[in-house]
Design a protein around this motif. Structure first.
Motif, PDB file in Angstrom:
ATOM      1  N   GLY A  15       0.886  -1.171   0.000  1.00  9.86           N
ATOM      2  CA  GLY A  15       0.000   0.000   0.000  1.00  9.86           C
ATOM      3  C   GLY A  15       0.915   1.209   0.000  1.00  9.86           C
ATOM      4  O   GLY A  15       1.760   1.351   0.892  1.00  9.86           O
ATOM      5  N   GLY A  67       0.078   4.726  -0.574  1.00  6.99           N
ATOM      6  CA  GLY A  67      -0.584   6.033  -0.627  1.00  6.99           C
ATOM      7  C   GLY A  67       0.119   7.019   0.289  1.00  6.99           C
ATOM      8  O   GLY A  67       1.350   7.012   0.405  1.00  6.99           O
ATOM      9  N   VAL A  68      -0.672   7.837   0.955  1.00 10.37           N
ATOM     10  CA  VAL A  68      -0.109   8.881   1.823  1.00 10.37           C
ATOM     11  C   VAL A  68       0.834   8.268   2.865  1.00 10.37           C
ATOM     12  O   VAL A  68       1.976   8.712   3.042  1.00 10.37           O
ATOM     13  CB  VAL A  68      -1.260   9.642   2.540  1.00 10.37           C
ATOM     14  CG1 VAL A  68      -0.722  10.601   3.583  1.00 10.37           C
ATOM     15  CG2 VAL A  68      -2.107  10.389   1.513  1.00 10.37           C
ATOM     16  N   PRO A 110      -1.797  -2.004  -5.659  1.00 11.60           N
ATOM     17  CA  PRO A 110      -2.530  -2.458  -6.845  1.00 11.60           C
ATOM     18  C   PRO A 110      -2.970  -1.343  -7.791  1.00 11.60           C
ATOM     19  O   PRO A 110      -3.371  -1.637  -8.917  1.00 11.60           O
ATOM     20  CB  PRO A 110      -3.757  -3.161  -6.250  1.00 11.60           C
ATOM     21  CG  PRO A 110      -3.944  -2.553  -4.903  1.00 11.60           C
ATOM     22  CD  PRO A 110      -2.582  -2.162  -4.420  1.00 11.60           C
ATOM     23  N   ALA A 111      -2.922  -0.091  -7.369  1.00 11.01           N
ATOM     24  CA  ALA A 111      -3.418   0.987  -8.243  1.00 11.01           C
ATOM     25  C   ALA A 111      -2.501   1.129  -9.460  1.00 11.01           C
ATOM     26  O   ALA A 111      -1.277   1.082  -9.323  1.00 11.01           O
ATOM     27  CB  ALA A 111      -3.472   2.304  -7.485  1.00 11.01           C
ATOM     28  N   PRO A 118      -5.978   0.663   2.542  1.00  7.62           N
ATOM     29  CA  PRO A 118      -7.115   1.430   3.048  1.00  7.62           C
ATOM     30  C   PRO A 118      -7.708   0.878   4.350  1.00  7.62           C
ATOM     31  O   PRO A 118      -7.669  -0.330   4.607  1.00  7.62           O
ATOM     32  CB  PRO A 118      -8.129   1.336   1.901  1.00  7.62           C
ATOM     33  CG  PRO A 118      -7.293   1.173   0.676  1.00  7.62           C
ATOM     34  CD  PRO A 118      -6.144   0.308   1.110  1.00  7.62           C
ATOM     35  N   LEU A 175      -5.906  -9.033   3.423  1.00  7.61           N
ATOM     36  CA  LEU A 175      -4.552  -8.658   3.016  1.00  7.61           C
ATOM     37  C   LEU A 175      -3.507  -9.201   3.993  1.00  7.61           C
ATOM     38  O   LEU A 175      -2.477  -9.749   3.585  1.00  7.61           O
ATOM     39  CB  LEU A 175      -4.457  -7.127   2.915  1.00  7.61           C
ATOM     40  CG  LEU A 175      -3.125  -6.553   2.482  1.00  7.61           C
ATOM     41  CD1 LEU A 175      -2.714  -7.077   1.112  1.00  7.61           C
ATOM     42  CD2 LEU A 175      -3.189  -5.013   2.454  1.00  7.61           C
ATOM     43  N   SER A 225      -5.209   2.989  11.679  1.00  2.00           N
ATOM     44  CA  SER A 225      -5.384   4.136  12.580  1.00  2.00           C
ATOM     45  C   SER A 225      -6.159   3.770  13.833  1.00  2.00           C
ATOM     46  O   SER A 225      -6.259   4.591  14.741  1.00  2.00           O
ATOM     47  CB  SER A 225      -6.190   5.227  11.893  1.00  2.00           C
ATOM     48  OG  SER A 225      -5.542   5.684  10.778  1.00  2.00           O
ATOM     49  N   HIS A 252       1.359   1.815  14.404  1.00  2.00           N
ATOM     50  CA  HIS A 252       0.575   2.986  13.957  1.00  2.00           C
ATOM     51  C   HIS A 252       1.461   4.239  13.891  1.00  2.00           C
ATOM     52  O   HIS A 252       1.950   4.719  14.907  1.00  2.00           O
ATOM     53  CB  HIS A 252      -0.602   3.232  14.913  1.00  2.00           C
ATOM     54  CG  HIS A 252      -1.366   4.471  14.580  1.00  2.00           C
ATOM     55  ND1 HIS A 252      -1.584   5.498  15.477  1.00  2.00           N
ATOM     56  CD2 HIS A 252      -1.935   4.883  13.410  1.00  2.00           C
ATOM     57  CE1 HIS A 252      -2.272   6.466  14.891  1.00  2.00           C
ATOM     58  NE2 HIS A 252      -2.490   6.122  13.648  1.00  2.00           N
ATOM     59  N   PRO A 253       1.618   4.774  12.654  1.00  2.53           N
ATOM     60  CA  PRO A 253       2.482   5.945  12.476  1.00  2.53           C
ATOM     61  C   PRO A 253       1.669   7.241  12.485  1.00  2.53           C
ATOM     62  O   PRO A 253       0.442   7.204  12.615  1.00  2.53           O
ATOM     63  CB  PRO A 253       3.008   5.718  11.062  1.00  2.53           C
ATOM     64  CG  PRO A 253       1.816   5.133  10.348  1.00  2.53           C
ATOM     65  CD  PRO A 253       1.072   4.301  11.362  1.00  2.53           C
TER      66      PRO A 253
HETATM   67  N1  NAI Z   1      -3.638   9.317   6.306  1.00  5.63           N
HETATM   68  C1  NAI Z   1      -3.219   9.396   7.587  1.00  5.63           C
HETATM   69  O1  NAI Z   1      -3.023  10.489   8.148  1.00  5.63           O
HETATM   70  C2  NAI Z   1      -2.930   8.149   8.346  1.00  5.63           C
HETATM   71  C3  NAI Z   1      -3.348   6.895   7.909  1.00  5.63           C
HETATM   72  N2  NAI Z   1      -3.018   5.772   8.629  1.00  5.63           N
HETATM   73  C4  NAI Z   1      -3.423   4.458   8.168  1.00  5.63           C
HETATM   74  O2  NAI Z   1      -2.613   4.088   7.056  1.00  5.63           O
HETATM   75  C5  NAI Z   1      -3.354   3.230   6.181  1.00  5.63           C
HETATM   76  C6  NAI Z   1      -3.332   3.805   4.788  1.00  5.63           C
HETATM   77  O3  NAI Z   1      -3.968   5.061   4.803  1.00  5.63           O
HETATM   78  P1  NAI Z   1      -3.603   6.196   3.728  1.00  5.63           P
HETATM   79  O4  NAI Z   1      -2.204   6.050   3.288  1.00  5.63           O
HETATM   80  O5  NAI Z   1      -4.053   7.462   4.332  1.00  5.63           O
HETATM   81  O6  NAI Z   1      -4.581   5.813   2.536  1.00  5.63           O
HETATM   82  P2  NAI Z   1      -4.408   6.123   0.971  1.00  5.63           P
HETATM   83  O7  NAI Z   1      -5.761   6.039   0.393  1.00  5.63           O
HETATM   84  O8  NAI Z   1      -3.613   7.353   0.774  1.00  5.63           O
HETATM   85  O9  NAI Z   1      -3.529   4.894   0.455  1.00  5.63           O
HETATM   86  C7  NAI Z   1      -3.995   3.586   0.452  1.00  5.63           C
HETATM   87  C8  NAI Z   1      -3.273   2.861  -0.665  1.00  5.63           C
HETATM   88  O10 NAI Z   1      -3.578   1.484  -0.576  1.00  5.63           O
HETATM   89  C9  NAI Z   1      -3.725   0.991  -1.897  1.00  5.63           C
HETATM   90  N3  NAI Z   1      -4.531  -0.219  -1.870  1.00  5.63           N
HETATM   91  C10 NAI Z   1      -5.836  -0.400  -2.192  1.00  5.63           C
HETATM   92  N4  NAI Z   1      -6.166  -1.685  -2.026  1.00  5.63           N
HETATM   93  C11 NAI Z   1      -5.068  -2.328  -1.596  1.00  5.63           C
HETATM   94  C12 NAI Z   1      -4.772  -3.674  -1.278  1.00  5.63           C
HETATM   95  N5  NAI Z   1      -5.696  -4.620  -1.335  1.00  5.63           N
HETATM   96  N6  NAI Z   1      -3.508  -3.976  -0.904  1.00  5.63           N
HETATM   97  C13 NAI Z   1      -2.563  -3.032  -0.819  1.00  5.63           C
HETATM   98  N7  NAI Z   1      -2.781  -1.745  -1.120  1.00  5.63           N
HETATM   99  C14 NAI Z   1      -4.013  -1.399  -1.483  1.00  5.63           C
HETATM  100  C15 NAI Z   1      -4.364   2.132  -2.666  1.00  5.63           C
HETATM  101  O11 NAI Z   1      -4.130   1.988  -4.066  1.00  5.63           O
HETATM  102  C16 NAI Z   1      -3.669   3.333  -2.063  1.00  5.63           C
HETATM  103  O12 NAI Z   1      -2.502   3.696  -2.786  1.00  5.63           O
HETATM  104  C17 NAI Z   1      -4.749   3.108   6.779  1.00  5.63           C
HETATM  105  O13 NAI Z   1      -4.823   1.938   7.546  1.00  5.63           O
HETATM  106  C18 NAI Z   1      -4.859   4.346   7.653  1.00  5.63           C
HETATM  107  O14 NAI Z   1      -5.750   4.200   8.708  1.00  5.63           O
HETATM  108  C19 NAI Z   1      -2.247   5.825   9.776  1.00  5.63           C
HETATM  109  C20 NAI Z   1      -1.802   7.030  10.225  1.00  5.63           C
HETATM  110  C21 NAI Z   1      -2.140   8.289   9.605  1.00  5.63           C
END
Ligand code: NAI
Ligand SMILES: C[N+](C)(C)CC(=O)CC(=O)[O-]
Length: 335
Positions: free
Chosen positions: A23, A25-26, A47-48, A101, A110, A129, A150-151
Motif C-alpha cells: 500500500g 498512498g499517503v 494495486p493501483a 485502506p 490482506l 489508525s 501505527h504511524p
Molecule cells: N492518512 C493518515 O493520516 C494516516 C493513515 N493511517 C493508516 O494508514 C493506512 C493507509 O492510509 P492512507 O495512506 O491514508 O490511505 P491512501 O488512500 O492514501 O492509500 C492507500 C493505498 O492502498 C492501496 N490499496 C488499495 N487496495 C489495496 C490492497 N488490497 N492492498 C494493498 N494496497 C491497497 C491504494 O491503491 C492506495 O494507494 C490506513 O490503515 C490508515 O488508517 C495511519 C496514520 C495516519
C-alpha cells in the motif's frame, strides 16, 4: 497474548536491510520515504495502476526535508523497487509494513495474504489508525507475527509509532517490532493492551469531535479552531504533553492543586461526548473552511510548509539526533 508457535524473526532488528511496504498512498509512501532515508532497501507494492508514479512523486517531494534532516549512510532513492505482485514484494523482506485502506475486511484478507507470502517469522505490521489487531488477525495462518505499528503523518518526519499486538500476537513479535522501529529511527510507545484508537488517536479524535460540534453549531470557524491550537496549546504540546502542561496550571501546588481547583468543572457541560452527525452541511462547511484557510496554497505547498515546520520544531526543541542535526546545519549553511 496466546500464540506460542510463531517462529522467531529470522534476523535481529539491528540486522534488517530489506523492508517491504504494502500500500503506497499517503502513509505507505511516507513509510517508503522514511525507510529509504534510513538506508534500507525498500520494495513497495500497490494495486493501483498509477501507484508507482505517485509513490516516486511523494518520495521526491519528501527528499529535500529528509536530506535537510540528514540521510543515513548509503541512503538513496535508487534503493526503491516497485514490485509487480504482493508475493514478489515480500518474498525476501525482513520486515513488512502494511498501509492499505482502512477497511476491516480488506485488512483481514490482506494480512492473511501477506502472512501466506512472507518468509516464516518475518514480522508484519499494520499502519491501521484504530482497528485492534485482534479483529484483523482472524484469518491469518500465523496470527502470532501480526502487530499494529501505527504511524503519524508524515511517517518520515513525525517520530511516534504506537506498537501493540492482538490477542493472538506472540510477545516476541511485539518486542522485535518495537526494537526494529527504534533502530529505524522512530520513537516507540509499546502498548500493553489494545485500546481502540490507541493512545494518540483517541486523544486527537476527542479534540476533533469537539471541533466538529463547534463548526456544526456555528460556534467557531475552521480558521478559529486551527488558530486556537497553533497560537495556544499546540505551542506547548510540541515539547510538553497535556498532563505536565496542566500540572503547571496548578502553580506551586502542581497537578494536585490543579485537580482540586479545576477537577469539578469536568462535570460541567464543556464536552459533548457523542460525535456530531457528519451530514452534508457539516461536511461542506469543514471542506470550505479548509479551502478558505489554505488561501490558494496547494496541497503540495502545505506539505512543504508542514515538513519545514516539523523540522524547525524538532530542531528548536533539541530532538534532532546529534548526527542528523549536524547534517541539517550543514545543509542550511550550504543553502
Ligand atoms: N492518512 C493518515 O493520516 C494516516 C493513515 N493511517 C493508516 O494508514 C493506512 C493507509 O492510509 P492512507 O495512506 O491514508 O490511505 P491512501 O488512500 O492514501 O492509500 C492507500 C493505498 O492502498 C492501496 N490499496 C488499495 N487496495 C489495496 C490492497 N488490497 N492492498 C494493498 N494496497 C491497497 C491504494 O491503491 C492506495 O494507494 C490506513 O490503515 C490508515 O488508517 C495511519 C496514520 C495516519
Ligand atoms: C486522520 N487519522 C486518524 C488517519 C490520523 C492518524 O491516524 C494519525 C495522524 O497522523 O494524525
Amino acid at each position: 497474548m496466546t500464540a506460542v508457535t510463531t517462529p522467531e524473526a529470522p534476523c535481529a532488528p539491528e540486522d534488517v536491510t530489506r523492508v517491504a511496504c504494502i500500500g503506497a498512498g499517503v502513509i505507505g509512501g511516507g513509510w517508503v520515504a522514511h525507510f529509504l532515508a534510513r538506508g534500507y532497501d525498500v520494495t513497495a507494492w500497490d494495486p493501483a495502476p498509477d501507484a508507482e508514479v505517485k509513490l516516486r512523486r511523494l518520495v521526491d517531494a519528501a527528499w529535500p526535508a529528509l536530506t535537510q534532516l540528514g540521510l543515513a549512510d548509503g541512503a538513496s532513492r535508487d534503493r526503491l523497487t516497485v514490485a509487480a505482485t504482493l508475493e514478489e514484494a515480500v518474498a525476501d523482506a525482513q520486515f513488512v509494513q502494511e498501509s492499505a485502506p482502512e477497511k476491516l475486511e480488506l485488512k483481514r484478507d490482506l494480512l492473511a495474504q501477506l502472512d501466506a507470502a512472507a518468509p516464516a517469522g518475518v514480522v508484519i505490521a499494520s499502519s491501521t489508525s484504530g482497528y485492534p489487531m485482534t479483529d484483523m488477525q482472524t484469518t491469518a495462518a500465523d496470527p502470532g507475527r501480526l502487530v499494529v505499528g501505527h504511524p503519524f503523518n508524515p511517517p518520515y518526519l513525525i517520530p511516534l509509532v504506537e506498537v501493540v499486538g492482538g490477542e493472538q500476537t506472540a510477545e516476541h513479535a511485539v518486542t522485535w517490532s518495537s526494537r526494529f522501529y527504534d533502530v529505524a529511527g522512530k520513537s516507540v510507545i509499546t502498548m500493553q493492551s489494545e485500546v481502540p484508537g490507541f493512545i494518540a488517536n483517541r486523544l486527537q479524535e476527542a479534540l476533533w469531535r469537539e471541533a466538529l460540534h463547534m463548526v456544526a453549531n456555528g460556534e467557531a470557524t475552521v480558521q478559529e479552531i486551527d488558530d486556537s491550537i497553533t497560537e495556544g496549546p499546540g505551542l506547548r504540546w510540541a515539547f510538553m504533553g497535556p498532563m505536565l502542561t496542566f500540572a503547571l496550571a496548578g502553580g506551586e501546588g502542581g497537578m494536585a492543586h490543579m485537580l482540586d481547583h479545576f477537577g469539578p468543572s469536568l462535570k460541567s457541560p464543556w464536552t459533548r461526548l457523542e460525535a456530531p452527525e457528519l451530514d452534508k452541511k457539516l461536511y461542506d462547511a469543514v471542506v470550505a473552511g479548509c479551502d478558505e484557510e489554505a488561501a490558494g496554497r496547494t496541497i503540495a505547498d502545505l506539505v512543504a510548509e508542514r515538513d519545514q515546520g516539523v523540522i524547525d520544531v524538532l530542531r528548536a526543541t533539541g530532538r534532532l539526533p546529534q548526527q542528523r542535526a549536524q547534517s541539517a546545519d550543514q545543509h542550511q549553511e550550504n543553502a
